[in-house]
Enzyme design. Structure first.
Site, PDB file in Angstrom:
ATOM      1  N   ASP A 187     -15.080   9.262   1.388  1.00  0.00           N
ATOM      2  CA  ASP A 187     -16.386   9.349   0.736  1.00  0.00           C
ATOM      3  C   ASP A 187     -16.278   8.620  -0.598  1.00  0.00           C
ATOM      4  OD1 ASP A 187     -18.933   9.936  -0.083  1.00  0.00           O
ATOM      5  OD2 ASP A 187     -18.616  12.096  -0.266  1.00  0.00           O
ATOM      6  N   CYS A 223     -23.044   6.072   0.565  1.00  0.00           N
ATOM      7  CA  CYS A 223     -24.407   5.993   0.046  1.00  0.00           C
ATOM      8  C   CYS A 223     -24.809   4.537  -0.196  1.00  0.00           C
ATOM      9  CB  CYS A 223     -24.541   6.800  -1.243  1.00  0.00           C
ATOM     10  SG  CYS A 223     -23.470   6.218  -2.562  1.00  0.00           S
TER      11      CYS A 223
END
Length: 91
Positions: free
Chosen positions: A20, A47
Site C-alpha cells: 500500500d 490511490c
C-alpha cells in the site's frame, strides 16, 4: 507478519505480500526484490492509477499476471478511488 516501510523489509520467503505505497508508487528495486523472492501472490493497493499501472506493468514483465482488480470507494463524493489488484506469479 512484517509491518515496516517497504524500503527496509527483507525476507527470505513469503506466501503473500501486501503493498500500500504512497501516491508515488513503489520503487523499482522493491518490485525486483519481491519478484526475486518468488512470492506467489502480491496484493497491491493504490490511490494513484498512473503509478499503479506503471508498477503492475513491471510486475507483469517479471512474471506476474493481474488476476483480479477491484476499485473501492473509500472517499464518497470525491473523485478519489482506491484500487486493489491481485497479482499472481505465473507457474
Amino acid at each position: 507478519f512484517i509491518c515496516s516501510p517497504a524500503e527496509k523489509i527483507e525476507f527470505e520467503q513469503a506466501d503473500v505480500v501486501i503493498l500500500d505505497p504512497p501516491r508515488k508508487g513503489c520503487k523499482p528495486e522493491l518490485i525486483d526484490y519481491i519478484a526475486k523472492q518468488n512470492v506467489p501472490k502480491v496484493v497491491y493497493i493504490s490511490c494513484g492509477p498512473d503509478t499503479l499501472a506503471r508498477d503492475v506493468a513491471q510486475f507483469i514483465k517479471l512474471g506476474y499476471t493481474a488476476s483480479a482488480v477491484q476499485p473501492v470507494d473509500l472517499f464518497p463524493r470525491t473523485g478519489h478511488v482506491e484500487n486493489v489488484v491481485c497479482l499472481t506469479r505465473k507457474e
